[in-house]
Design an enzyme around this catalytic site. Structure first.
Site, PDB file in Angstrom:
ATOM      1  N   GLY A  63       0.862  -1.183   0.000  1.00  0.00           N
ATOM      2  CA  GLY A  63       0.000   0.000   0.000  1.00  0.00           C
ATOM      3  C   GLY A  63       0.897   1.231   0.000  1.00  0.00           C
ATOM      4  O   GLY A  63       1.131   1.872  -1.023  1.00  0.00           O
ATOM      5  N   CYS A  75      -8.754  22.358  16.555  1.00  0.00           N
ATOM      6  CA  CYS A  75      -8.867  22.751  17.956  1.00  0.00           C
ATOM      7  C   CYS A  75      -8.317  21.680  18.870  1.00  0.00           C
ATOM      8  O   CYS A  75      -9.059  21.043  19.627  1.00  0.00           O
ATOM      9  CB  CYS A  75     -10.323  23.034  18.280  1.00  0.00           C
ATOM     10  SG  CYS A  75     -10.930  24.330  17.223  1.00  0.00           S
TER      11      CYS A  75
HETATM   12  N1  LLP Z   1      -1.941  -6.281   3.787  1.00  0.00           N
HETATM   13  C1  LLP Z   1      -2.623  -6.254   4.950  1.00  0.00           C
HETATM   14  C2  LLP Z   1      -3.281  -7.465   5.420  1.00  0.00           C
HETATM   15  C3  LLP Z   1      -2.696  -5.065   5.674  1.00  0.00           C
HETATM   16  O1  LLP Z   1      -3.367  -5.043   6.816  1.00  0.00           O
HETATM   17  C4  LLP Z   1      -2.057  -3.904   5.200  1.00  0.00           C
HETATM   18  C5  LLP Z   1      -2.099  -2.653   5.942  1.00  0.00           C
HETATM   19  C6  LLP Z   1      -1.363  -3.979   3.969  1.00  0.00           C
HETATM   20  C7  LLP Z   1      -1.319  -5.181   3.311  1.00  0.00           C
HETATM   21  C8  LLP Z   1      -0.652  -2.786   3.388  1.00  0.00           C
HETATM   22  O2  LLP Z   1       0.397  -2.364   4.193  1.00  0.00           O
HETATM   23  P1  LLP Z   1       1.413  -1.222   3.697  1.00  0.00           P
HETATM   24  O3  LLP Z   1       2.159  -1.783   2.509  1.00  0.00           O
HETATM   25  O4  LLP Z   1       0.632  -0.041   3.315  1.00  0.00           O
HETATM   26  O5  LLP Z   1       2.288  -0.997   4.855  1.00  0.00           O
HETATM   27  N2  LLP Z   1      -2.689   3.636   9.057  1.00  0.00           N
HETATM   28  C9  LLP Z   1      -1.338   3.158   9.244  1.00  0.00           C
HETATM   29  C10 LLP Z   1      -1.030   1.948   8.393  1.00  0.00           C
HETATM   30  C11 LLP Z   1      -1.973   0.790   8.650  1.00  0.00           C
HETATM   31  C12 LLP Z   1      -1.682  -0.401   7.792  1.00  0.00           C
HETATM   32  C13 LLP Z   1      -2.791  -1.383   7.875  1.00  0.00           C
HETATM   33  N3  LLP Z   1      -2.617  -2.545   7.103  1.00  0.00           N
HETATM   34  C14 LLP Z   1      -0.366   4.300   8.957  1.00  0.00           C
HETATM   35  O6  LLP Z   1      -0.798   5.379   8.608  1.00  0.00           O
HETATM   36  O7  LLP Z   1       0.837   4.118   9.131  1.00  0.00           O
END
Ligand code: LLP
Length: 424
Positions: free
Chosen positions: A286, A354
């Site tokens: 992601g 705020c």
């Molecule tokens: N696969 C699964 C099962 C996941 O839960 C996630 C992300 C991904 C792939 C993708 O992960 P990435 O490549 O984006 O690291 N809100 C948080 C990140 C939460 C990620 C949740 N799961 C932040 O802003 O750092």
């Protein structure tokens, strides 16, 4: 020196531009705060994933865009056209992906608390695979496929017992986690799945966390998955194995994320040594696909100097469009677009919300700007738009895609009327 967090086409001099478009011009044309996305960075990151697996993995591979990072139609279409599949975690993400025209056979669905309604939706859409997280979900899926007398593909999420160095809120592979099942329990679940005529067991899913810099964690994961593969060999054919997403990106010049190529190279080498490339490999990036492609443009609205304490510069956005500094203490890099480059000083960049915690960057060093100057924050492509909160009845910013000297609005800015949507 070109910073690691700059989008591919970003140029600082003579005036900041992205995708061949002047950034101040974009501020005038679309208003601020504004998310700006560099198409070239999106394409290059996707190609890195595709080419790396193609080079190192001697069987089929699937790269799924974890759409939660940036659930935007145009972005999904760009990736899908390049051959990527999509990983969704809710019915809403499935809906957006289908609206973007994604082939259901390229969609996988994970999540630890899928509702009956969401599962029914996924089964009706005939997606490529539902990643079962727990026994209750198995019962729901079993009920649905038997009621409809239809078959569906499923994978099982394991807890690999791997603890990675990242923020505790975004770690998922350790023993104590709400995601997936301990391996022994996963085996029990797989036994149950194999007894169901309407369930087609496809393989194993795992995900160790997010913003990970250490490739050896993935190598360890490949070892665990290899053991699971061997354990299951006699009872069933494992066709697919997912190593999840999680590769980190640079937010500041101190961050040293690994190369996408090294992930594919090291993981492929480990599997070659253990069980061979005997299954389709899945990865689910992601952040590393979209993070660096995005910047956010703000307008400076006020400044203040607390004698002997601190200087503040406040912008017209903040924790609504980027909650990560307040939620995780995340660090960001920025740049002031100012005519007066002489007076360089230290100040904190505050948001307009705020809450005292609404500080985008503490102790930032750059020229002391004027009201009306623009400020850019970098690496805002992932988990900024998607984690937008309308605290203080804030209008969600627009997104503009830039490429080859052209700019295109891909998400409209909210209006005041949008704030009343659904309110009675
Ligand atoms: N696969 C699964 C099962 C996941 O839960 C996630 C992300 C991904 C792939 C993708 O992960 P990435 O490549 O984006 O690291 N809100 C948080 C990140 C939460 C990620 C949740 N799961 C932040 O802003 O750092």
């Amino acid at each position: 020196m070109v910073n690691k967090f700059y989008p591919e086409t970003f140029l600082k001099e003579p005036e900041p531009t992205i995708g061949g478009v002047n950034i101040s011009y974009l501020g005038e044309k679309y208003g601020t705060p504004l998310y700006i996305l560099d198409k070239k960075t999106l394409v290059i990151q996707a190609q890195k994933y595709i080419n790396s697996w193609k080079t190192y993995y001697k069987n089929e591979y699937k790269v799924l865009f974890a759409v939660k990072a940036l659930p935007v139609l145009e972005v999904i279409r760009i990736f899908h056209n390049l051959g990527l599949g999509i990983l969704v975690s809710t019915g809403g993400e499935l809906y957006i992906s289908r609206a973007a025209g994604v082939n259901p056979q390229s969609i996988y669905f994970h999540g630890n608390a899928k509702t009956l309604k969401e599962l029914e939706y996924a089964i009706n859409e005939n997606i490529a695979g539902i990643i079962i997280d727990n026994f209750d979900e198995f019962e729901k899926i079993k009920y649905l496929v038997n009621k409809k007398n239809t078959r569906t593909n499923v994978l099982v999420r394991i807890i690999p017992n791997i603890e990675v160095k990242t923020h505790t809120s975004i770690r998922t592979g350790q023993t104590d986690t709400k995601f997936g099942l301990p391996i022994v329990q996963a085996y029990d679940l797989i036994k149950k799945i194999l007894q169901e005529k309407n369930l087609n067991f496809k393989g194993i899913h795992s995900h160790i966390g997010s913003q990970i810099f250490d490739i050896t964690a993935y190598v360890k994961l490949a070892e665990v998955l290899s053991e699971v593969y061997k354990d299951l060999k006699d009872s069933t054919k494992v066709q697919e194995m997912s190593i999840g997403g999680g590769l980190g990106v640079a937010y500041t010049s101190e961050d040293n994320p690994p190369e996408v190529e090294d992930l594919a190279k090291e993981v492929s080498a480990k599997f070659k040594e253990t069980v061979g490339h005997s299954f389709t490999i899945i990865c689910e990036p992601g952040r590393s696909l979209v993070g660096r492609a995005g910047i956010t443009l703000y307008r400076i609205e006020s400044r203040k100097e607390l004698p002997n304490v601190r200087k503040y510069v406040a912008v017209d956005g903040g924790m609504s469009d980027n909650i990560r500094p307040s939620l995780y203490g995340a660090k960001y890099s920025a740049l002031v677009i100012s005519k007066d480059q002489n007076h360089v000083t230290t100040y904190s960049i505050a948001g307009k919300h705020c809450e005292s915690g609404d500080i985008l960057i503490k102790d930032f060093i750059d020229s002391w700007p004027k009201v009306g100057d623009y400020l850019i924050t970098f690496t805002t492509g992932a988990y900024n738009f998607s984690m937008f909160t309308w605290y203080n009845a804030t209008l969600r910013p627009a997104i503009v895609l830039v490429d080859n000297g052209e700019d295109k609005l891909i998400v409209k800015r909210d209006s005041y009327e949008d704030l009343l949507r659904g309110q009675i």
